[in-house]
Design a protein around this motif. Sequence first.
Motif, mmCIF file in Angstrom:
data_model
loop_
_atom_site.group_PDB
_atom_site.id
_atom_site.type_symbol
_atom_site.label_atom_id
_atom_site.label_comp_id
_atom_site.label_asym_id
_atom_site.label_seq_id
_atom_site.Cartn_x
_atom_site.Cartn_y
_atom_site.Cartn_z
ATOM 1 N N ASP A 62 0.839 -1.200 0.000
ATOM 2 C CA ASP A 62 0.000 0.000 0.000
ATOM 3 C C ASP A 62 0.874 1.250 0.000
ATOM 4 O O ASP A 62 1.797 1.375 0.813
ATOM 5 N N GLU A 63 0.572 2.166 -0.905
ATOM 6 C CA GLU A 63 1.300 3.428 -0.948
ATOM 7 C C GLU A 63 0.969 4.280 0.278
ATOM 8 O O GLU A 63 -0.070 4.114 0.911
ATOM 9 N N ASP A 64 1.873 5.195 0.614
ATOM 10 C CA ASP A 64 1.672 6.043 1.782
ATOM 11 C C ASP A 64 0.462 6.959 1.628
ATOM 12 O O ASP A 64 -0.206 7.288 2.607
ATOM 13 N N VAL A 65 0.204 7.373 0.391
ATOM 14 C CA VAL A 65 -0.913 8.282 0.123
ATOM 15 C C VAL A 65 -1.992 7.536 -0.659
ATOM 16 O O VAL A 65 -1.721 6.948 -1.712
ATOM 17 N N ASP A 69 -9.625 7.366 -2.017
ATOM 18 C CA ASP A 69 -10.094 6.661 -0.827
ATOM 19 C C ASP A 69 -10.256 5.163 -1.073
ATOM 20 O O ASP A 69 -11.214 4.530 -0.629
ATOM 21 N N PHE A 70 -9.306 4.563 -1.811
ATOM 22 C CA PHE A 70 -9.359 3.129 -2.116
ATOM 23 C C PHE A 70 -7.939 2.586 -2.099
ATOM 24 O O PHE A 70 -6.967 3.336 -2.098
ATOM 25 N N PHE A 71 -7.819 1.249 -2.094
ATOM 26 C CA PHE A 71 -6.504 0.609 -2.090
ATOM 27 C C PHE A 71 -5.630 1.210 -3.192
ATOM 28 O O PHE A 71 -5.964 1.114 -4.371
ATOM 29 N N GLY A 104 -3.276 -0.598 -13.076
ATOM 30 C CA GLY A 104 -3.182 -0.352 -11.644
ATOM 31 C C GLY A 104 -3.574 -1.562 -10.834
ATOM 32 O O GLY A 104 -3.709 -2.671 -11.354
ATOM 33 N N ASP A 105 -3.719 -1.354 -9.508
ATOM 34 C CA ASP A 105 -4.248 -2.374 -8.600
ATOM 35 C C ASP A 105 -3.364 -3.615 -8.527
ATOM 36 O O ASP A 105 -3.765 -4.721 -8.896
ATOM 37 N N ASN A 125 -5.533 -4.493 -12.420
ATOM 38 C CA ASN A 125 -6.626 -3.844 -13.160
ATOM 39 C C ASN A 125 -7.989 -4.041 -12.526
ATOM 40 O O ASN A 125 -8.998 -4.044 -13.235
ATOM 41 N N ASN A 126 -8.065 -4.182 -11.195
ATOM 42 C CA ASN A 126 -9.370 -4.385 -10.583
ATOM 43 C C ASN A 126 -10.335 -3.245 -10.914
ATOM 44 O O ASN A 126 -11.528 -3.481 -11.125
ATOM 45 N N SER A 127 -9.820 -2.031 -11.003
ATOM 46 C CA SER A 127 -10.691 -0.876 -11.257
ATOM 47 C C SER A 127 -11.222 -0.849 -12.683
ATOM 48 O O SER A 127 -12.250 -0.220 -12.961
ATOM 49 N N THR A 128 -10.531 -1.531 -13.601
ATOM 50 C CA THR A 128 -10.953 -1.531 -15.000
ATOM 51 C C THR A 128 -11.307 -2.931 -15.501
ATOM 52 O O THR A 128 -11.478 -3.134 -16.701
ATOM 53 N N GLY A 129 -11.393 -3.884 -14.574
ATOM 54 C CA GLY A 129 -11.710 -5.260 -14.949
ATOM 55 C C GLY A 129 -10.580 -6.199 -14.599
ATOM 56 O O GLY A 129 -9.625 -6.355 -15.377
#
Length: 230
Positions: A62-65, A69-71, A104-105, A125-129
């Motif tokens: 997990d990134e610091d920032v 508001d998501f992983f 991502g993800d 790519n959870n955010s895009t499939g």
Amino acid sequence: MARTLTEASALLHRITVSALFACALASSRAALADNPIVQTSYTADPAPVIFGDTLYLYTSHDEDVTVNDFFTMNDWRLYSTVDMVNWTDHGSPAGYKTFSWGTGDAWAPQGATRNGKYYLYVPINNSTGAKIGVAVADDPAGPYTDPLGKALVSTGSGDIDPTVFIDDDGQAYLYWGNPNLWYVKLNADMISYQGNPTKVNLTTAGFGTRSNSDRATAYVHQASIGVEHQ
């Protein structure tokens, strides 16, 4: 001040006992690992695997920032140990940008080895499939590269949390999925598979009953625990 032989003997005994206690305490402390074993970054999804005489621990990161508001997870991290006490930080062996099709993800990974190569199975790519990708390296610590230029497998939904099992007969299986469980039989090259993904029927007899009502079974897919690869 002069001491009697008895007093001197008693004092020597106390000194010896104290020294032995100090040595025992130091030895005990030396045998304990610091916890948590990773203290310099936020890590999750530990996936231990044994290569030879070394245990490697692949993790998500997990990134610091946090963004939106998501992983916010852009790469994976790797740690190793030969005694479960002293750990080596290998940094990042790969990230979602390792894959040209990645968006991502970089979620829960799993490592495996065969034919002198090392394989990292990852969901991205959870955010895009969400899809499962595979990267290959000559060393457990990488650098890893994408041999396919595309996803290894995708069912259209819930393609996360991959893990690999190599049976005694040499057949390798890739399992993944949440809330559903899927698998394929991997070919010997470990980057392709036979047939189509098979969906496992989740029953309470096989997986137990969940304490709440959102799903029937207690199935939760996690990375393999201490899998050994020769």
